[in-house]
Design an enzyme around this catalytic site. Structure first.
Site, PDB file in Angstrom:
ATOM      1  CD  GLU A 135      -1.908  -2.339   1.335  1.00  0.00           C
ATOM      2  OE1 GLU A 135      -2.496  -3.503   1.057  1.00  0.00           O
ATOM      3  OE2 GLU A 135      -0.650  -2.547   1.801  1.00  0.00           O
ATOM      4  CG  HIS A 160     -10.566  -8.020   5.926  1.00  0.00           C
ATOM      5  ND1 HIS A 160      -9.588  -8.835   6.740  1.00  0.00           N
ATOM      6  CD2 HIS A 160     -10.183  -8.509   4.636  1.00  0.00           C
ATOM      7  CE1 HIS A 160      -8.478  -9.176   5.891  1.00  0.00           C
ATOM      8  NE2 HIS A 160      -8.931  -9.307   4.863  1.00  0.00           N
TER       9      HIS A 160
END
Length: 330
Positions: free
Chosen positions: A63, A132
């Site tokens: 990321e 998540h």
């Protein structure tokens, strides 16, 4: 011209991204599995096939590298759209976002812009594992130099993703993952001329007794709460904040001045959440019109729980209705 089509929120985002790619050759999409797979939620499905690997780019699982590369591309004139696969995966890129992306325009005294959109599926409700199902929006709303928005339905998603991509400021774009499959009518041919400005809140249901503020995944729940409260004779005005930074305080204050009561609901922990900032501002700016304190309904100050417990963690219809009821107790 109006041509409405019923789409899921995920498909509306796909159509909005497709329109942005068609309109501007400098728009790129990049992220983990966004190309051949079409994203884990299929938001980018078919885009690499139609626009090529040079414009819809599958990246390594990194990321920080995704955002860092996007910054370099933006400096060369591109408009990158980064996908962070899940909300809890954004933290490795946090330094790039808050230290570089958010600061560049100020650092250069306005001479350098970084028109980057970072898409983040957010929130719970899908039975996912740790990392998540998080709601990190307040971390970015606190950071000067970033625009932070959250779509709540398909129609808004289609317009807002295009507005974000065309914005010269960096935009953190939150997508409520448990609403990806909700359907709504979308005007795919009408263009953005009639769309609500990106930084403006939306009055979803008009009311006179209490203002209920929500955004992203809880807008639908807030509407359900307003309809339920109507059975008890209470008129709830529901406002979808849409823009989390900057906040549209004009719309919020106008509603609170009318109703005299305000409840703010979000999935993120209530402690130091966005609701606290809103409550403080409403209290400062509407003090003499308030009939009760501004109340907050949010998640608990704990890490996100295992999936079997998330129904107890997430603010639901009953908890929001309880907040509405409590505001009438003063």
């Amino acid at each position: 011209m109006t041509e409405t089509t019923k789409l899921t929120l995920s498909r509306a985002l796909n159509e909005g991204l497709r329109k942005a790619l068609e309109d501007d050759p400098k728009v790129l999409i990049m992220g983990e599995d966004v190309g051949k797979l079409g994203g884990v939620f299929r938001v980018t499905d078919g885009l690499q096939k139609d626009f090529g690997e040079h414009r819809v780019v599958d990246t390594p699982l990194a990321e920080s590298g995704i955002v860092g590369t996007a910054i370099g591309l933006a400096l060369r004139g591109y408009r990158p759209v980064c996908e962070i696969q899940f909300d809890g995966f954004v933290y490795p890129a946090f330094d790039q976002i808050v230290s570089q992306l958010a600061k560049m325009r100020y650092r250069s005294r306005g001479n350098v812009t970084l028109p980057i959109t970072i898409r983040i599926p957010c929130g719970g409700g899908i039975g996912a594992v740790e990392h998540h199902s998080e709601s990190p929006e307040v971390l970015f709303a606190h950071t000067a130099g970033l625009r932070v928005v959250a779509c709540a339905d398909a129609a808004d998603a289609f317009n807002m993703i295009q507005q974000s991509i065309s914005c010269d400021d960096p935009v953190i774009f939150f997508e409520p993952k448990r609403r990806y499959w909700d359907k709504a009518e979308v005007d795919i041919a009408g263009g953005l001329a009639s769309a609500l400005p990106m930084n403006q809140a939306r009055v979803v249901i008009e009311g006179t007794d209490v203002t209920l503020l929500a955004y992203g995944p809880l807008v639908r729940t807030a509407v359900e709460a307003a309809l339920a409260a109507r059975q008890d004779g209470r008129s709830v005005e529901v406002i979808d904040l849409r823009s989390l930074s900057p906040l549209d305080m004009d719309t919020i204050n106008a509603s609170v001045l009318k109703t005299g009561r305000c409840v703010v609901a979000h999935e993120a922990p209530q402690y130091a959440g966005l609701g606290a900032e809103i409550a403080a501002r409403v209290t400062e700016q509407c003090f003499y019109s308030l009939e009760a304190p501004v109340l907050r309904v949010g998640g608990f100050a704990t890490p996100y729980p295992p999936s079997r417990l998330e129904d107890h963690y997430l603010p639901d219809l009953d908890r929001i209705l309880d907040g509405v009821d409590r505001t009438f107790g003063y």
